[in-house]
Write an enzyme that holds these catalytic residues in place. Structure first.
Site, PDB file in Angstrom:
ATOM      1  N   GLU A  73     -10.494  -1.959   4.345  1.00  0.00           N
ATOM      2  CA  GLU A  73      -9.180  -1.466   4.725  1.00  0.00           C
ATOM      3  C   GLU A  73      -8.906  -0.147   4.010  1.00  0.00           C
ATOM      4  O   GLU A  73      -9.619   0.225   3.078  1.00  0.00           O
ATOM      5  CB  GLU A  73      -8.074  -2.411   4.241  1.00  0.00           C
ATOM      6  CG  GLU A  73      -8.182  -3.830   4.670  1.00  0.00           C
ATOM      7  CD  GLU A  73      -6.932  -4.594   4.282  1.00  0.00           C
ATOM      8  OE1 GLU A  73      -6.347  -5.183   5.171  1.00  0.00           O
ATOM      9  OE2 GLU A  73      -6.536  -4.597   3.109  1.00  0.00           O
ATOM     10  N   ASP A 113       0.777  -1.238   0.000  1.00  0.00           N
ATOM     11  CA  ASP A 113       0.000   0.000   0.000  1.00  0.00           C
ATOM     12  C   ASP A 113       0.813   1.294   0.000  1.00  0.00           C
ATOM     13  O   ASP A 113       1.749   1.437   0.802  1.00  0.00           O
ATOM     14  CB  ASP A 113      -0.870   0.072   1.264  1.00  0.00           C
ATOM     15  CG  ASP A 113      -1.645  -1.186   1.542  1.00  0.00           C
ATOM     16  OD1 ASP A 113      -1.632  -2.097   0.697  1.00  0.00           O
ATOM     17  OD2 ASP A 113      -2.267  -1.258   2.612  1.00  0.00           O
TER      18      ASP A 113
END
Ligand SMILES: *[C@@H]1O[C@H](CO)[C@@H](O)[C@H](O)[C@H]1NC(C)=O
Ligand SMILES: *[C@@H]1O[C@H](CO)[C@@H](O)[C@H](O)[C@H]1NC(C)=O
Ligand SMILES: *[C@@H]1O[C@H](CO)[C@@H](O)[C@H](O)[C@H]1NC(C)=O
Ligand SMILES: *[C@@H]1O[C@H](CO)[C@@H](O)[C@H](O)[C@H]1NC(C)=O
Ligand SMILES: *[C@@H]1O[C@H](CO)[C@@H](O)[C@H](O)[C@H]1NC(C)=O
Ligand SMILES: *[C@@H]1O[C@H](CO)[C@@H](O)[C@H](O)[C@H]1NC(C)=O
Length: 704
Positions: free
Chosen positions: A244, A44
């Site tokens: 998320e 990420d």
């Protein structure tokens, strides 16, 4: 961020083996205009911050190897979002490499212009990052706070040298230790803070995710240290996996600065867009008043999209009888069984079915097996639509259409308990006699199949459960930049998917980021819709025009464009048309093809379903994961003038498609061989009118 303890490999030998030389960035699959770390694992984006002319890209990074582990914050900087300079690790896992006691998971970063944190000194403006601390051990932190084994909590760090080095705030970390009272049992899944300054209320906002509960928690603070819970949001829309990497940001609608709406962008894993397996990103449009995010009604979906209105229902599995009573022939463990509702069995609730009952072959568990065979019927309409969920295995958890005993069509689930529509185009099988067979010969994990509402129609049924930021398989954990001027909104995603992220065939790095994308909202069909464009800053590296051609009509068949290259910007436009009755009606381009076409990636438009598609089933190396070779679809309406416009960005290991004005995007990784530089146009089911194609070759962002 995903916890993957089994992948907690430090890969020290790989780390030590790396030479000190500057990498060439010319390895087989090395992206030429997408960011990659020179070596090792990335996931990420974790802190996208524009500050004093520099775009910072912090990201989840394993300093010790090319699989997930030892999570730290990697760092790169750029002046144009295209040419990147690799920087030293910004936050190195505490205790690395010998005994890691804290990892630094996904988060975000801000410029604390007013020194609200008090971290500034000697006239230096602090940059502040908030991240999820992950603690492999129960321990007492330097602040005196105790944490549990595998807990996720939120901490901060600051930089006084414009982001180059960082100091963790050990005096008080973690600054948000535990989830609030009703959710205190969720301390293992509490993560990914997205922080930003909310000017009207003069407060910092942190948006966090309670991953398993599909909830966002919104906190406020005056100093980035002391946080107060303000509200919660969710669950809404897609909930087929954990939530998320939330983001919350304002965008003006149709360029009108007086009409701001807020967008909540949420990563979902698994449970991504229809037809994909694994990770995806959805968004919800709404309003935010400094404490509460409220979704707009037209951005929410409830229940299952009904089948097309002309549908003839073949089997809805309603009533009270057993499968045999309903005209199905059961075999194996399904003998004597009946359709059930979604909450009966000892598994997670099944959702997305219609009426009160569905087929669910999870009997006393995944171990049970059996088949159900329908009565025979005559194929009378172009599409057979059905709702399907459960295991993803075409051989063992599947629905088959059989003609003369031969399987002619198959479908399977997506490893999800949420049913969604799938369709078979049976236009070429009209008037033939067929049976449908529901098969569960799998006894392992996901060894069951869920089916409902088998029906016949002239059009395809589609599920809408969410607004998808991107309809492809490889766009996850997207994050927008802090620190940009108010009218500029740029986001970057991790161009990968947890389904196979750890096994993609790249070396010595794993994972790239998406093209940085400019976000805006545009009213489409009366609804504020996210539209995306690649940032224009990167245009400086487009090397040369490889091809520019147009045809008033292009005949059915294929037309070679020759060897056009491996990193390309393609603009393709053509007229919409009536589909042929009995065959696929498609127009598009084959890219990254070998001269013999054994490897090829097809990007095109299907005139009967009004969908863009990317077919990577023969795109090169697809062997590393069974779900990788597949075709993905995304809806796109023609313009008012009846044109379809596609912008396609091809790199050494990816394809990104921007459809229309950017309201539909699709991102997919591909791993073609070095000789796959050819392109070809195809038109099936008829001629295609008003075709214009322009191809520019893109040079390496690493070379200059
Ligand atoms: C690693 O650190 C933890 C926490 O301080 C400690 O409990 C554990 O014994 C350490 N393990 C090793 C192998 O040093
Ligand atoms: C920031 O605040 C701290 C604590 O009040 C103070 O010591 C420092 O001088 C301030 N720095 C700046 C640049 O204002
Ligand atoms: C934290 O903020 C809350 C709300 O503004 C305030 O009531 C409280 O006193 C603050 N606590 C500290 C330690 O500053
Ligand atoms: C599902 O079926 C079971 C058994 O027939 C019943 O007890 C339960 O109330 C049903 N649940 C729903 C949501 O219909
Ligand atoms: C499914 O069966 C086909 C042949 O029937 C075989 O080629 C393929 O490998 C099988 N796939 C899986 C996932 O078992
Ligand atoms: C199917 O049968 C109908 C009615 O008999 C007939 O009109 C039609 O032409 C047939 N279609 C095909 C493709 O055979």
């Amino acid at each position: 961020m995903v916890i993957m303890l089994k992948a907690l490999l430090l890969g020290l030998s790989a780390f030590q083996a790396v030479s000190a030389e500057k990498p060439s960035y010319t390895e087989l699959y090395r992206p030429q205009f997408h960011f990659t770390p020179s070596k090792n694992w990335m996931n990420d984006p974790s802190g996208l911050l524009y500050h004093e002319g520099i775009y910072h890209l912090f990201y989840q990074y394993n300093p010790g190897g090319a699989t997930w582990g030892a999570m730290s914050w990697g760092h790169a900087t750029s002046r144009d979002l295209t040419h990147w300079e690799q920087q030293p690790v910004a936050l190195l896992a505490r205790g690395y490499p010998n005994n890691i006691t804290e990892m630094f998971f996904t988060g975000s970063a801000v410029v604390d212009v007013d020194n609200t944190s008090g971290f500034g000194h000697s006239g230096k403006t602090p940059l502040v990052a908030m991240y999820t601390s992950y603690y492999p051990y129960a321990q007492t932190m330097p602040s005196g706070k105790t944490v549990q084994a595998n807990q996720q909590a939120q901490s901060i760090a600051y930089s006084l040298d414009n982001g180059m080095t960082w100091t963790t705030y050990d005096a008080a970390n973690p600054v948000i230790s535990d989830p609030p009272a009703p959710y205190s049992d969720q301390f293992l899944n509490f993560r990914d803070p997205n922080i930003f300054w909310h000017k009207p209320t003069k407060k910092w906002i942190a948006v966090l995710s309670l991953a398993e509960l599909h909830k966002l928690l919104i906190y406020t603070s005056k100093d980035l240290k002391n946080w107060t819970l303000a509200s919660e949001f969710g669950p809404v829309n897609a909930v087929g996996g954990v939530w998320e990497c939330p983001n919350l940001f304002p965008l003006s609608v149709d360029g009108d600065d007086d009409n701001l709406k807020w967008v909540a962008m949420i990563g979902l894993n698994p449970g991504g867009p229809p037809g994909t397996i694994g990770s995806g990103t959805q968004y919800v449009v709404g309003n935010f008043d400094g404490t509460t995010f409220t979704a707009e009604a037209d951005s929410l979906y409830s229940g299952t999209t009904p089948p097309p209105s002309d549908s003839i229902v073949f089997a809805d599995f309603e009533g009270t009888g057993s499968f045999a009573d309903l005209g199905w022939t059961p075999a194996g463990d399904l003998i004597g069984q009946s359709p059930v509702n979604g909450t009966l069995r000892g598994q997670n609730p099944v959702t997305g079915y219609l009426g009160k009952r569905l087929v669910n072959t999870f009997l006393n568990g995944d171990a049970t097996t059996g088949t159900l065979t329908s009565r025979s019927f005559t194929i009378s309409k172009r599409y057979i639509n059905f709702l399907i969920g459960g295991g993803h295995d075409f051989n063992n958890t599947a629905v088959h259409l059989k003609v003369d005993g031969q399987i002619v069509r198959s479908a399977t689930g997506t490893n999800s308990e949420s049913l969604s529509w799938q369709s078979w185009d049976v236009g070429s099988l009209l008037n033939q006699t067929a049976v449908i067979q529901i098969v569960d010969t799998s006894s392992g994990g996901w060894g069951h199949i869920n089916v409902d509402e088998i029906s016949f129609s002239d059009s395809m049924a589609r599920s809408q459960v969410a607004n998808w930021v991107d309809w492809g398989p490889d766009f996850y954990a997207a994050q927008s930049y802090n620190g940009l001027p108010p009218d500029e909104h740029i986001a970057i995603a991790w161009m990968n998917n947890w389904q196979y992220a750890g096994v993609i065939p790249t070396s010595p790095w794993r994972s790239a980021t998406s093209i940085p994308r400019e976000f805006s909202l545009k009213t489409i069909d009366g609804k504020a819709t996210l539209v995306q464009a690649p940032t224009e800053k990167w245009g400086s590296i487009v090397r040369r025009k490889a091809l520019d051609r147009s045809w008033s009509s292009l005949n059915q068949g294929t037309k070679s464009l020759g060897s056009v290259g491996k990193a390309l910007q393609i603009e393709l436009s053509f007229s919409d048309r009536e589909p042929a009755a009995a065959e696929a009606s498609q127009f598009g381009i084959i890219v990254r093809a070998t001269p013999d076409l054994k490897q090829q990636t097809r990007v095109g438009y299907d005139f009967s379903t009004k969908e863009i598609f990317v077919d990577r089933s023969q795109s090169g190396d697809v062997s590393f994961d069974g779900t990788f070779p597949a075709t993905y679809y995304a809806p796109l309406a023609a313009t008012a003038k009846g044109q379809i416009n596609l912008r396609i960005y091809v790199d050494w290991s990816s394809v990104e498609v921007f459809g229309g004005e950017g309201e539909t995007t699709m991102t997919a990784q591909i791993f073609p061989s070095d000789s796959a530089a050819h392109a070809q146009i195809f038109s099936t089911g008829g001629n295609t009118q008003n075709v214009r194609i322009r191809i520019n070759e893109i040079s390496s962002a690493w070379a200059d």
